[in-house]
Every structure is written in C-alpha cells, then in structure tokens.
Design an enzyme around this catalytic site. Structure first.
Site, PDB file in Angstrom:
ATOM      1  N   CYS A   5     -43.864  22.546 -11.844  1.00  0.00           N
ATOM      2  CA  CYS A   5     -44.783  21.493 -11.423  1.00  0.00           C
ATOM      3  C   CYS A   5     -46.231  21.953 -11.656  1.00  0.00           C
ATOM      4  CB  CYS A   5     -44.495  21.132  -9.964  1.00  0.00           C
ATOM      5  SG  CYS A   5     -45.477  19.799  -9.265  1.00  0.00           S
ATOM      6  N   ASP A  65     -39.433  11.316 -15.738  1.00  0.00           N
ATOM      7  CA  ASP A  65     -40.538  11.828 -14.925  1.00  0.00           C
ATOM      8  C   ASP A  65     -41.699  10.840 -14.958  1.00  0.00           C
ATOM      9  OD1 ASP A  65     -42.632  13.228 -13.739  1.00  0.00           O
ATOM     10  OD2 ASP A  65     -42.029  15.147 -14.612  1.00  0.00           O
ATOM     11  N   HIS A  76     -38.912  14.196 -12.312  1.00  0.00           N
ATOM     12  CA  HIS A  76     -39.774  15.328 -12.000  1.00  0.00           C
ATOM     13  C   HIS A  76     -39.060  16.251 -11.005  1.00  0.00           C
ATOM     14  CE1 HIS A  76     -43.624  17.366 -11.975  1.00  0.00           C
ATOM     15  NE2 HIS A  76     -43.570  17.424 -10.655  1.00  0.00           N
TER      16      HIS A  76
END
Length: 280
Positions: free
Chosen positions: A157, A214, A246
C-alpha cells in the site's frame, strides 16, 4: 543483538503500532507466524533527530551474512500484520526489518479512520526523509548480521509506492517487490516524484503486484507504469490479478484474496531468489 536501556526500549515499544490500527477494526482472522527458531525484537536506530523504532526478525543461530529485506509498512504503520511479514521472511532465511517511518508525525494505531491518518500523519511525511530513514535502517541491519550487498525491499500500500521510490534512490539494491502501491499522484514539496516519473531511469528490478479491481489504483495508471518501465533497463515487471482488489495480501482484512496473495508471495520469493537474494 544490541541491548537497549529500559527508557529507550519503552519509547520504541510505544512508538511502534501495537496490534492492529483502530482504523481497520474489526479485524478478521489473520495468518499468525510463530517465532520458533527466530530472533525477533525491537530496534532503536539512532538518527540526528531521534530514535527510529523498528521491528526485526531473523533466523536463530546465524551470526552474519544474512540477506536483508527492508519491509515498508502499510498506511497503518508497523502493526502486527507487518511484523508477521517480517517473521515469514525470517523463516525463509532473511533478516527482515520494518522501520516505523511515521515516528516523528504520530502513531497511526491511535487514529479511528483512514482520513485522519492521511490528514494528520501521512500528509506530513516527506519522501526524502523516508529515503534517509531506510538508508539508516539498512546500515543498522548491516551492523547486526545482515549483508548490505544482498539487500531487497518490499512494501505494501503506502509502502508499495515507497518501494518504487527507494529502488530508484538506492541502485545497489538487488531487487524490489511493490504490493499495490500508487504509481501516479500529485507532486508537492514533500512528494516531488511519483513512481511513474522514475520508471524509465530505474536500474533495480522491481516486481509490482496489483489488483485488477483496485479502485484506488486505476488500471490506466498501471498501464502507464508498465509502458514507462519498458522504456527503461531495469527488467521490472508488473503482475495484475484481475479478481483482486486493493490490499489483497492483507489477511486480517476483508480485502484479502487468498489466491492472489499466495501467488504473489511465491512470485516474490522467486523474484528474490532469481536476483541474488537466495538465503543460504
């Protein structure tokens, strides 16, 4: 390993996010890696402006020359999932270390939502400072059993973006693995470059792992990054999992996609092995 006096150790423990951040509660079932045959603990890395806290894990009984993997946190800091990533890598023979890169700005574990983490902490973190902190972390690892000539970086991330940037910053790395890190974005004083900006000049081979579903990383940005990489000489690759969103490797969250996570993990290990990072 280096010993720390109680006040410093208490500071390090307090600065590292414990458990899981409030912003991701409730936590679903997560993978837990034990510490059997591992040395794990908290490190305090001395900087000019303070002590950088970090969590490390390494195989027990191996004194030196361990390949090093820098592990870069999610937006939520060095919580239990990131520590577990370190332990998983240590089980494979690496010295894995995750520095708390927000320690100057605050503890994300105390924030109740992602917006607060972004506005009060992440928005104040300078990329240049992060690069310097990772340099210091690598130096510490080299003094504590790691082989700085065999170093890789992986991040998730927020840390996925940092992985691309640090691979550009430190061309001596053997490899990088970026998990669903943003590739394009606004430029500012604290964030002068984005991964797509450095793609054509990147020398370190980076494996990018992304989810086709995502919503925060559009596929056109992934395609732009892939095209830019093809113009360079880094031999980097991007893999997209069509059904994953994600944070598909975050096994403590509903976003977890077991098939994509397991395939990505094996690809990461193979990537490390094939770029001079095989643990002996």
């Amino acid at each position: 390993m280096q010993a720390f006096d109680p006040p410093r150790r208490d500071f390090i423990k307090g600065a590292l996010a414990t458990g899981f951040a409030l912003a991701v509660q409730p936590v679903t079932a997560s993978i837990i890696t034990d510490t059997l045959s591992l040395d794990t603990g908290l490190a305090g890395i001395a900087l000019d402006d303070g002590i950088l806290p970090a969590y490390f894990a390494r195989p027990t009984g191996q004194a030196d020359a361990l390949p090093i993997v820098l592990v870069v946190q999610e937006i939520f800091g060095v919580h239990e999932h990131i520590r577990d990533i370190c332990r998983r890598l240590a089980k494979r023979g690496y010295l894995a270390i995750a520095p708390e890169l927000y320690f100057r700005q605050g503890n994300p574990a105390e924030a109740s939502d992602i917006a607060t983490i972004i506005s009060t902490i992440v928005s104040k973190v300078a990329d240049q400072q992060v690069m310097q902190d990772l340099d210091a972390t690598l130096a510490w690892a080299g003094l504590h059993g790691g082989d700085v000539k065999r170093t890789a970086i992986t991040g998730f991330c927020w840390g996925g973006r940092i992985t691309w940037l640090y691979a550009s910053h430190n061309p001596d790395l053997k490899a990088g693995i970026a998990w669903y890190g943003k590739l394009v974005g606004e430029h500012g004083t604290l964030t002068p470059s984005q991964p797509v900006d450095i793609a054509t000049t990147l020398k370190v081979p980076v494996l990018g792992l992304y989810g086709g579903q995502d919503g925060s990383i559009p596929q056109d940005s992934v395609n732009s990054m892939r095209s830019a990489l093809q113009q360079g000489s880094s031999a980097s690759q991007i893999v997209v999992y069509p059904q994953a969103g994600h944070a598909f490797n975050a096994d403590y969250r509903p976003s977890y996609n077991a098939a994509a996570a397991q395939d990505g993990w094996q690809r990461m290990l193979t990537w490390l092995d094939s770029h001079g990072m095989a643990a002996h």
